[in-house]
Design a protein around this motif. Structure first.
Motif, PDB file in Angstrom:
ATOM      1  N   ILE A 187      10.428   0.068   9.839  1.00 32.73           N
ATOM      2  CA  ILE A 187       9.297   0.974  10.033  1.00 32.73           C
ATOM      3  C   ILE A 187       9.056   1.149  11.524  1.00 32.73           C
ATOM      4  CG2 ILE A 187       8.163   0.355   7.863  1.00 32.73           C
ATOM      5  CD1 ILE A 187       6.311  -1.464   9.521  1.00 32.73           C
ATOM      6  N   ASP A 188       8.291   2.155  11.838  1.00 43.14           N
ATOM      7  CA  ASP A 188       7.876   2.401  13.221  1.00 43.14           C
ATOM      8  C   ASP A 188       6.579   1.638  13.451  1.00 43.14           C
ATOM      9  OD1 ASP A 188       7.079   3.273  15.675  1.00 43.14           O
ATOM     10  OD2 ASP A 188       7.256   5.410  15.238  1.00 43.14           O
ATOM     11  N   ILE A 189       6.644   0.510  14.169  1.00 42.08           N
ATOM     12  CA  ILE A 189       5.457  -0.325  14.338  1.00 42.08           C
ATOM     13  C   ILE A 189       4.449   0.295  15.289  1.00 42.08           C
ATOM     14  CG2 ILE A 189       6.698  -2.436  13.784  1.00 42.08           C
ATOM     15  CD1 ILE A 189       6.803  -3.061  16.759  1.00 42.08           C
ATOM     16  N   THR A 190       4.790   1.421  15.891  1.00 46.12           N
ATOM     17  CA  THR A 190       3.795   2.112  16.723  1.00 46.12           C
ATOM     18  C   THR A 190       2.900   3.004  15.882  1.00 46.12           C
ATOM     19  OG1 THR A 190       5.244   4.011  17.174  1.00 46.12           O
ATOM     20  CG2 THR A 190       5.394   2.107  18.660  1.00 46.12           C
ATOM     21  N   THR A 191       3.297   3.242  14.623  1.00 49.25           N
ATOM     22  CA  THR A 191       2.483   4.087  13.740  1.00 49.25           C
ATOM     23  C   THR A 191       2.091   3.377  12.449  1.00 49.25           C
ATOM     24  OG1 THR A 191       4.467   5.021  12.697  1.00 49.25           O
ATOM     25  CG2 THR A 191       3.567   6.180  14.619  1.00 49.25           C
ATOM     26  N   THR A 192       2.751   2.277  12.128  1.00 47.02           N
ATOM     27  CA  THR A 192       2.494   1.555  10.884  1.00 47.02           C
ATOM     28  C   THR A 192       2.256   0.088  11.195  1.00 47.02           C
ATOM     29  OG1 THR A 192       3.959   3.073   9.718  1.00 47.02           O
ATOM     30  CG2 THR A 192       3.377   1.025   8.584  1.00 47.02           C
ATOM     31  N   ASN A 193       1.239  -0.473  10.579  1.00 43.37           N
ATOM     32  CA  ASN A 193       0.875  -1.848  10.900  1.00 43.37           C
ATOM     33  C   ASN A 193       1.856  -2.853  10.317  1.00 43.37           C
ATOM     34  OD1 ASN A 193      -0.835  -3.804  12.100  1.00 43.37           O
ATOM     35  ND2 ASN A 193      -1.758  -4.205  10.112  1.00 43.37           N
ATOM     36  N   TYR A 194       2.194  -2.717   9.044  1.00 42.38           N
ATOM     37  CA  TYR A 194       3.153  -3.624   8.424  1.00 42.38           C
ATOM     38  C   TYR A 194       3.665  -2.977   7.148  1.00 42.38           C
ATOM     39  CZ  TYR A 194      -0.217  -4.970   4.812  1.00 42.38           C
ATOM     40  OH  TYR A 194      -1.089  -4.955   3.762  1.00 42.38           O
ATOM     41  N   SER A 195       4.748  -3.530   6.619  1.00 45.39           N
ATOM     42  CA  SER A 195       5.317  -3.027   5.369  1.00 45.39           C
ATOM     43  C   SER A 195       5.353  -4.157   4.353  1.00 45.39           C
ATOM     44  CB  SER A 195       6.739  -2.498   5.605  1.00 45.39           C
ATOM     45  OG  SER A 195       7.616  -3.572   5.909  1.00 45.39           O
ATOM     46  N   SER A 196       5.771  -3.839   3.137  1.00 48.28           N
ATOM     47  CA  SER A 196       6.020  -4.863   2.121  1.00 48.28           C
ATOM     48  C   SER A 196       7.380  -4.587   1.499  1.00 48.28           C
ATOM     49  CB  SER A 196       4.920  -4.867   1.054  1.00 48.28           C
ATOM     50  OG  SER A 196       4.824  -3.603   0.430  1.00 48.28           O
ATOM     51  N   GLU A 197       7.836  -5.499   0.658  1.00 46.86           N
ATOM     52  CA  GLU A 197       9.182  -5.418   0.112  1.00 46.86           C
ATOM     53  C   GLU A 197       9.154  -5.305  -1.405  1.00 46.86           C
ATOM     54  OE1 GLU A 197      11.318  -8.844   1.666  1.00 46.86           O
ATOM     55  OE2 GLU A 197      10.113  -8.747   3.493  1.00 46.86           O
ATOM     56  N   THR A 198      10.257  -4.829  -1.981  1.00 45.64           N
ATOM     57  CA  THR A 198      10.386  -4.702  -3.424  1.00 45.64           C
ATOM     58  C   THR A 198      10.280  -6.073  -4.079  1.00 45.64           C
ATOM     59  OG1 THR A 198      11.855  -2.811  -3.144  1.00 45.64           O
ATOM     60  CG2 THR A 198      11.883  -3.890  -5.286  1.00 45.64           C
ATOM     61  N   ALA A 199       9.612  -6.134  -5.221  1.00 45.37           N
ATOM     62  CA  ALA A 199       9.478  -7.392  -5.948  1.00 45.37           C
ATOM     63  C   ALA A 199      10.842  -7.914  -6.368  1.00 45.37           C
ATOM     64  CB  ALA A 199       8.593  -7.204  -7.168  1.00 45.37           C
ATOM     65  N   LEU A 200      10.987  -9.230  -6.421  1.00 50.57           N
ATOM     66  CA  LEU A 200      12.245  -9.825  -6.857  1.00 50.57           C
ATOM     67  C   LEU A 200      12.462  -9.629  -8.350  1.00 50.57           C
ATOM     68  CD1 LEU A 200      12.116 -13.169  -4.828  1.00 50.57           C
ATOM     69  CD2 LEU A 200      13.144 -10.985  -4.164  1.00 50.57           C
ATOM     70  N   LEU A 201      11.421  -9.829  -9.130  1.00 50.11           N
ATOM     71  CA  LEU A 201      11.455  -9.591 -10.572  1.00 50.11           C
ATOM     72  C   LEU A 201      10.221  -8.793 -10.946  1.00 50.11           C
ATOM     73  CD1 LEU A 201      12.430 -13.159 -11.871  1.00 50.11           C
ATOM     74  CD2 LEU A 201      13.954 -11.190 -11.657  1.00 50.11           C
ATOM     75  N   PHE A 202      10.418  -7.649 -11.583  1.00 50.28           N
ATOM     76  CA  PHE A 202       9.296  -6.776 -11.928  1.00 50.28           C
ATOM     77  C   PHE A 202       9.389  -6.420 -13.410  1.00 50.28           C
ATOM     78  CE2 PHE A 202       7.032  -2.864 -12.553  1.00 50.28           C
ATOM     79  CZ  PHE A 202       5.950  -2.924 -11.691  1.00 50.28           C
ATOM     80  N   PHE A 203       8.338  -6.785 -14.147  1.00 50.83           N
ATOM     81  CA  PHE A 203       8.285  -6.512 -15.572  1.00 50.83           C
ATOM     82  C   PHE A 203       7.073  -5.640 -15.876  1.00 50.83           C
ATOM     83  CE2 PHE A 203      10.699 -10.356 -15.207  1.00 50.83           C
ATOM     84  CZ  PHE A 203      11.620 -10.341 -16.250  1.00 50.83           C
ATOM     85  N   GLY A 204       7.283  -4.470 -16.494  1.00 50.75           N
ATOM     86  CA  GLY A 204       6.182  -3.688 -17.006  1.00 50.75           C
ATOM     87  C   GLY A 204       5.881  -2.435 -16.217  1.00 50.75           C
ATOM     88  N   ALA A 205       4.722  -1.852 -16.532  1.00 53.14           N
ATOM     89  CA  ALA A 205       4.225  -0.647 -15.888  1.00 53.14           C
ATOM     90  C   ALA A 205       2.734  -0.571 -16.187  1.00 53.14           C
ATOM     91  CB  ALA A 205       4.954   0.587 -16.413  1.00 53.14           C
ATOM     92  N   ASP A 206       2.077   0.424 -15.610  1.00 53.77           N
ATOM     93  CA  ASP A 206       0.656   0.597 -15.916  1.00 53.77           C
ATOM     94  C   ASP A 206       0.472   0.893 -17.395  1.00 53.77           C
ATOM     95  OD1 ASP A 206      -0.587   0.182 -13.460  1.00 53.77           O
ATOM     96  OD2 ASP A 206      -0.083   2.204 -12.773  1.00 53.77           O
ATOM     97  N   PRO A 207      -0.459   0.182 -18.048  1.00 51.48           N
ATOM     98  CA  PRO A 207      -0.752   0.525 -19.442  1.00 51.48           C
ATOM     99  C   PRO A 207      -1.443   1.879 -19.511  1.00 51.48           C
ATOM    100  CG  PRO A 207      -2.328  -1.067 -18.614  1.00 51.48           C
ATOM    101  CD  PRO A 207      -1.301  -0.893 -17.536  1.00 51.48           C
ATOM    102  N   THR A 208      -1.424   2.493 -20.668  1.00 55.02           N
ATOM    103  CA  THR A 208      -2.005   3.827 -20.832  1.00 55.02           C
ATOM    104  C   THR A 208      -3.076   3.815 -21.905  1.00 55.02           C
ATOM    105  OG1 THR A 208      -0.355   4.487 -22.490  1.00 55.02           O
ATOM    106  CG2 THR A 208       0.186   4.889 -20.171  1.00 55.02           C
ATOM    107  N   GLY A 209      -3.820   4.912 -21.964  1.00 59.82           N
ATOM    108  CA  GLY A 209      -4.771   5.125 -23.054  1.00 59.82           C
ATOM    109  C   GLY A 209      -5.974   4.233 -23.041  1.00 59.82           C
TER     110      GLY A 209
END
Length: 896
Positions: A264-286
């Motif tokens: 990232i460009d640290i002159t315009t962005t404070n910090y970043s984050s990274e992709t999860a190592l294991l990701f299960f699921g999604a936003d529930p609906t309804g």
């Protein structure tokens, strides 16, 4: 001989062969049969895959082995045991009991003698070989190993006609468009079937195949012991509404290879984050009625990201140096679970990661049991773009986000990470040098409601935010409920926390070595547990957003005023060496049956002045001030409080300097300080901002004084000074100080002197009640008893600076110490029925000229003079408009 031979019929497994013949017998039979066939020059062998005639035998030679020439039809004449190959049925036949029948043994023997004969005694060496092995429908075969020579992932397979099933890499291997090898499933699914090995070799794609299978099919997936390397694979599944499943890995350590955060460009962005190592699921609906990720269990694993290059450094180039207050990236999440119904993580270890260990978002019933999180932490502190300090951040052990009915139990969250940076970098808020300070953000916490205003997704099955037709209710935000039980936290900025419309139970937890071991910014119930800043006691938190409520138990708030919030703590042990043992700012606070251990510069309680507080209760607690106490004042600061109840507590001072409870800026509508025990020297301060107080049935076992000033109502009844030292009074102390009280009652108190001055005792009289500055009015001082031990000098009842007061029914055993030391009083002052030498005032305060202007008499009110004289009047009476004389004093002494 044929180079490719199909297997006909059902081939026994190697185990089945062992029940029939020995390996030596089987080898000898194959050799003999092969030699006999190869030496013949008659008959016919046919490649059944191609139909090609391979060799011919003469009829006579063929008869030797009972082999007739291949034929499309059954031979008309034969003898018992004759054989031939049916080109119509594509099988060997044998003549038995007058009929031609299929001869599986002949086909088997020929296949065993072929160059691929090993496969026909139940085994192929690898999945790669299996995928190119062609057979006939129903054939069973044994796979030795997924990879050649590794002895993992083997098993029994059946050749099946199937043109639709996908090759899943573990239970189905496709040979061609029409046939598959299907694993004979008899038990739980083993990850080795998909190529997962415990040898540390990168098996990311094979782990993905195993995960995909179990999430799609359900059941139990077992990982091998050892080290399973997922490489650079970051597993993500958003498959919803599937079957429940279990993934178990006892003895299995999961590791990853490094993947750098995106530059990232640290002159315009404070910090970043990274992709999860294991990701299960999604936003529930309804709104709780729609799609959800299924219930599942992950158990027995050790998850380790030691290979992560990002250690929290300041730039992309230096991110491996170590934690920095302006990190390049706040890291990753090791296990991220969204929208699941009853996910379970148990018996696992998460370690060595810059980021989060566990996050549950919008889940119903997330459950964490027997989990160890070690050195999984991150934090973002100074905004590099604005050079301002940030409180809220990233990097925790377990985060319950907008969940329902979550629980974390029997788990440990331990962080040893500290900032590694230029020592010249200091906090812009607290001025502390950041190098070496704690970097872990939160051990475990719950935040955000189950609703729609700030968090638009509702956990599956939670239907309270809509009506039965699914229409959103007017007030849809709903408190999330989470329980932390038998949880241990150490080394984080915040240990255990609730915030933002959550209701958290903290049961028998231990939180130590944190800037704020326990923090409630919403609603919290605490039962048992140990909370101790310990090594952080003298360390200043760089994050000023937290430092303003520096304490062991921060029952505070980061923003807003929440008068309906609740904090209840029962049976806990709180230790404090610096700052406050507890900070209050909730609408309702109840602290019961707890043990407070205070040392050095600690104070017992502070209250944030910005929030409305309806009720604060301290009931049944034991508070010990240790001998090394330096701070002796301000131990209970209660402000903006309607009601304070401090009852049935035991206060112990192991030092010699009196501890002051109450501060000059404390305040509230009503303070009830009743039924407490005070061991050691204490002073109780009720200042004028407290409108009404009761101080009843308390016991001082040593020095004890109570200061009252400016109250509209004050009641001090039934208190006992069990051993009031003479030295305390000689030093200028008084059991009760009062200034400008209105409507007060001091009754039924008992004082026992401790004559601790050996050389001659007291040399002057002192006062039980000392009035100072301004008079107190509308009072009653009755039924008090002072045991003076009949010494020459002792305690008077009061040094009087009073207006409109009754002094009745008081008693002392002294014959020399007068009851009252008179100051500038205003009548009426009523004195009667006392067992005490009164001591006459120099002025009669009950004469008309000396009556208080606050006294508003009723018609018929009689005021007797304090200093009547013989033949004079007894006093005065109010006729409704003026005072008149009342009665005449006689001139004759009455002796009987």
């Amino acid at each position: 001989m044929p180079t490719s031979i199909s297997v006909t019929g059902v081939i026994p497994t190697s185990e089945e062969y062992s029940d029939l013949v020995t390996q030596e017998e089987l080898t000898a039979a194959i050799g003999a049969f092969s030699t006999e066939l190869s030496s013949s020059s008659g008959g016919t062998l046919v490649n059944t895959s191609t139909g090609t005639v391979e060799e011919r035998f003469t009829a006579d030679e063929a008869r030797i082995v009972h082999n007739l020439a291949p034929s499309a039809t059954d031979p008309a004449t034969a003898i018992e045991g004759d054989e031939f190959f049916s080109t119509t049925d594509n099988v060997y036949k044998i003549y038995r009991s007058g009929a031609w029948v299929v001869n599986d043994s002949a086909a088997l023997a020929l296949n065993l003698a072929s160059t691929t004969g090993l496969s026909f005694i139940g085994q192929v060496d690898s999945v790669a070989t299996l995928r190119v092995t062609i057979s006939t429908s129903g054939t069973r075969i044994s796979l030795a190993s997924y990879f050649p020579g590794l002895e993992c992932g083997g098993g029994e397979f059946i050749y099946t006609a199937d043109a639709t099933s996908d090759d899943d890499g573990g239970t189905i291997f496709r040979v061609n468009d029409d046939y598959i090898w299907r694993r004979a499933l008899k038990s739980a699914i083993n990850a080795t079937w998909f190529g997962v090995t415990g040898d540390g070799v990168d098996r990311g794609i094979y782990v993905k195949a195993a995960f995909d299978y179990i999430i799609k099919k359900g059941g139990t997936l077992i990982f091998p012991k050892g080290t399973v390397n997922l490489g650079t694979m970051r597993y993500v599944t958003t498959a919803m509404n599937g079957p429940s499943f279990i993934i178990t890995g006892y003895g299995c350590k999961i590791i990853w290879e490094n993947v750098d955060p995106i530059p990232i460009d640290i002159t315009t962005t404070n910090y970043s984050s990274e992709t999860a190592l294991l990701f299960f699921g999604a936003d529930p609906t309804g709104y709780g009625r729609g799609d959800y990720f299924p219930s599942f269990v992950i158990e027995g694993f050790t998850f380790d990201y030691s290979n992560q290059a990002n250690k929290g450094g300041n730039t992309y180039a230096t991110m491996g140096v170590g934690p920095h207050p302006t990190p390049y990236s706040c890291g990753t999440t090791m296990l991220d679970i969204w929208g699941s119904s009853y996910p379970i993580v148990r018996n696992c270890t998460f370690q060595n990661c810059w980021g989060n260990a566990l996050r549950f978002r919008n889940c119903n019933g997330p459950y964490v049991d027997n989990v160890l999180v070690k050195d999984v932490a991150a934090n973002e502190l100074i905004n590099r773009l604005t050079n301002t300090l940030k409180s809220d951040s990233f990097g925790s052990g377990c985060f319950m986000w907008g969940c329902a009915n979550g629980k974390v139990q029997n788990s440990q969250f331990i962080n040893t990470k500290v900032y590694i940076c230029d020592p010249s970098i200091v906090s812009p808020e607290t001025g502390v040098v950041i190098n070496g300070t704690l970097v872990g953000y939160i051990g475990c916490y719950a935040e955000y409601p189950m609703g729609v205003s700030n968090n638009s997704k509702v956990p599956p099955g939670i239907t309270t935010v809509t009506d039965h037709s699914g229409v959103l209710l007017k007030d849809a935000d709903t408190t999330q409920y989470v329980t932390f039980e038998n949880v241990s936290v150490s080394g984080y900025v915040l240990g255990i926390k609730s915030e933002n419309t959550t209701s958290v139970k903290v049961l028998n937890c231990i939180s130590t070595n944190c800037y704020l071991p326990l923090i409630n910014a919403s609603n919290m119930f605490v039962q048992g547990g140990i909370f101790d800043k310990a090594e952080c006691s003298y360390k200043i938190n760089p994050q000023g957003g937290y430092y303003f409520q520096d304490s062991t138990v921060a029952n505070g708030s980061f923003s807003g005023n929440y008068p309906n919030s609740i904090f209840i703590m029962d049976g806990a042990t709180i230790t404090c060496r610096h700052a406050h043992a507890i900070v209050n700012s909730k609408g309702h606070n109840r602290i019961t049956n707890c043990r407070f251990n205070l040392f050095d510069q600690a104070t017992l309680c502070d209250q944030l002045t910005t929030n409305t507080i309806y009720l604060t209760e301290f009931v049944g607690n034991t508070i010990t001030f240790n001998a090394d106490m330096v701070n002796t004042t301000g131990h209970i600061r209660i402000t903006n409080t309607d009601v304070l109840r401090m009852t049935n507590n035991t206060f112990i001072n192991l030092g010699t300097t009196a501890m002051q409870l109450g501060t000059n800026d404390s305040g509230g509508n009503l303070w009830n300080v009743d039924n407490n025990q005070y061991s050691g020297p204490f002073t109780i301060n009720f200042n004028g901002q407290i409108k009404s107080i009761t101080f009843n049935s308390n016991v001082f076992h040593n020095v004890g004084s109570v200061t009252l000033g400016g109250q509209l109502h004050a009641q001090l009844n039934g208190n006992t000074w069990a051993a009031l030292p003479d030295s305390f009074m000689v030093g200028g102390g008084h059991p009760i100080y009062m200034n400008s009280l209105q409507n007060f009652e001091i009754s039924y108190n008992v004082v026992y002197r401790n004559q601790d001055i050996a050389a001659g005792g007291l040399t002057a009289h002192y006062n039980f009640i000392a009035c100072f500055n301004n008079p107190s009015r509308f009072g009653s001082i009755t039924h008090n008893v002072i045991n003076n031990n009949a010494t020459t000098f002792g305690l008077r009842l009061i040094s009087a600076l009073l207006e409109i007061c009754d002094i009745n029914n008081n008693r002392s055993d002294s014959t020399t110490a007068p009851m009252v030391s008179w100051g500038a009083c205003k009548g009426p002052i009523n004195i009667k029925n006392n067992g005490w030498i009164v001591g006459n005032p120099s002025t009669d305060y009950n004469k008309v000229a000396n009556l208080s202007t606050f006294y508003l008499p009723h018609k018929g009110d009689v005021v007797n003079y304090l200093l009547p004289t013989a033949s004079g009047i007894i006093g005065i009476v109010w006729d409704g408009t003026q005072w008149l004389s009342s009665g005449t004093v006689g001139s004759t002494a009455i002796t009987s």
